[in-house]
Design a protein around this motif. Structure first.
Motif, mmCIF file in Angstrom:
data_model
loop_
_atom_site.group_PDB
_atom_site.id
_atom_site.type_symbol
_atom_site.label_atom_id
_atom_site.label_comp_id
_atom_site.label_asym_id
_atom_site.label_seq_id
_atom_site.Cartn_x
_atom_site.Cartn_y
_atom_site.Cartn_z
ATOM 1 N N THR A 1 2.538 -4.110 -1.151
ATOM 2 C CA THR A 1 2.345 -3.371 0.096
ATOM 3 C C THR A 1 2.639 -4.352 1.217
ATOM 4 O O THR A 1 2.146 -5.481 1.206
ATOM 5 C CB THR A 1 0.901 -2.853 0.233
ATOM 6 N N THR B 1 5.352 -0.058 -0.594
ATOM 7 C CA THR B 1 5.336 0.709 0.645
ATOM 8 C C THR B 1 5.284 -0.202 1.869
ATOM 9 O O THR B 1 4.542 -1.185 1.893
ATOM 10 C CB THR B 1 4.111 1.649 0.678
ATOM 11 N N GLN C 1 -0.385 5.596 -4.154
ATOM 12 C CA GLN C 1 0.181 6.113 -2.909
ATOM 13 C C GLN C 1 0.886 5.027 -2.110
ATOM 14 O O GLN C 1 1.878 5.299 -1.423
ATOM 15 C CB GLN C 1 -0.937 6.726 -2.054
ATOM 16 N N TYR C 2 0.380 3.788 -2.212
ATOM 17 C CA TYR C 2 0.919 2.710 -1.382
ATOM 18 C C TYR C 2 1.666 1.651 -2.190
ATOM 19 O O TYR C 2 1.821 0.524 -1.733
ATOM 20 C CB TYR C 2 -0.213 2.068 -0.570
ATOM 21 N N HIS D 1 -6.116 3.288 -2.969
ATOM 22 C CA HIS D 1 -5.125 4.304 -3.337
ATOM 23 C C HIS D 1 -3.828 3.612 -3.753
ATOM 24 O O HIS D 1 -2.793 3.735 -3.093
ATOM 25 C CB HIS D 1 -4.889 5.241 -2.158
ATOM 26 N N THR E 1 -5.540 0.986 1.473
ATOM 27 C CA THR E 1 -4.420 1.071 0.526
ATOM 28 C C THR E 1 -4.832 0.597 -0.856
ATOM 29 O O THR E 1 -4.299 1.085 -1.860
ATOM 30 C CB THR E 1 -3.205 0.263 1.009
#
Length: 255
Positions: A123, A182, A178-179, A175, A172
């Motif tokens: 991330t 990213t 989702q990340y 989750h 983040t």
């Protein structure tokens, strides 16, 4: 939470301290690393040896130590770290400015990060300028009742509160899918240095003079951006649906 044990490399720096504090406040088991033993956010720092058992490693090294992240990334991969957060804070490598020779180490580090292929990826946060640099860009001199700003002061740039970056990263980590892999482009506010000077003037309650000073080696990134009409990232790339409400940047502009 998906992750628990977080290592922060460069924890004694201005950014590292705030990320440590934010993640501790969010309930994570944080280990701040530094070359010398001290304390950060009430935690004793450790000299980095092994990363076995760490879920996430966050790097907060500055530009001078940027390429030191490559062996760090390789060690983290060997030791089973699940996710790596590189020190991409500042210039977004997708922005035109990042193609300048000055930022070649950033491009090399990111290539190494992708090649490492962490199980939960990476991330990255592009933050523009951090709140800690504001006094260097717009300096209040109480003895002369002057605010000295670097460059012409007209261009607006994104400014970001360091603690908020830690809060966003904390979310983040809860989750991870989702990340994964990213980019987040985070800005508390877009301000020009003239606008910051005006905020300082209002806060001081004094009639302050504004003085433009030259761009030099004390502000190399600002000089590079202003000379080329660039920004740290474009407004169009700014992440809108952030998982946390950001602080009012004006509260972080001191006089």
């Amino acid at each position: 939470m998906a992750y628990n044990k977080i290592g922060i490399v460069g924890a004694t720096g201005l950014l590292g301290q705030e990320l440590t504090r934010a993640l501790v406040d969010e309930g994570y088991d944080v280990v701040p690393f530094s070359r010398q033993t001290t304390t950060v956010a009430g935690l004793p720092t450790q000299v980095l040896k092994s990363l076995v058992g760490f879920d996430v490693v966050i790097s907060t090294v500055g530009h001078r130590g940027m390429k030191e992240q490559i062996p760090l990334i390789q060690q983290a991969k060997r030791d089973g770290v699940k996710r790596f957060v590189p020190s991409e804070f500042g210039i977004d490598p997708r922005a035109p400015a990042a193609q300048a020779d000055f930022f070649k180490p950033k491009r090399e580090v990111f290539a190494a990060l992708k090649a490492a292929d962490f199980i939960d990826g990476w991330t990255a946060i592009s933050s523009g300028f951090l709140d800690s640099v504001i006094p260097a860009f717009a300096t209040f001199d109480s003895t002369s009742s002057t605010v000295k700003i670097h460059g012409n002061g007209d261009l607006q740039y994104p400014f970001t509160v360091r603690y908020d970056i830690g809060r966003i990263l904390a979310y983040t980590f809860k989750h991870p899918k989702q990340y994964k892999d990213t980019w987040l482009a985070v800005a508390n506010e877009w301000l020009s240095l003239k606008e910051i000077a005006q905020i300082i003037k209002v806060k001081s309650g004094k009639e302050l003079l504004m003085e433009n000073v030259g761009l030099d080696d004390s502000t190399p990134v600002l000089r590079l951006l202003e000379e080329n009409g660039w920004s740290t990232f474009s407004r169009e790339d700014q992440t809108i649906d952030l998982p946390a409400k950001l602080a009012d940047l004006k509260d972080y502009i001191d006089v």
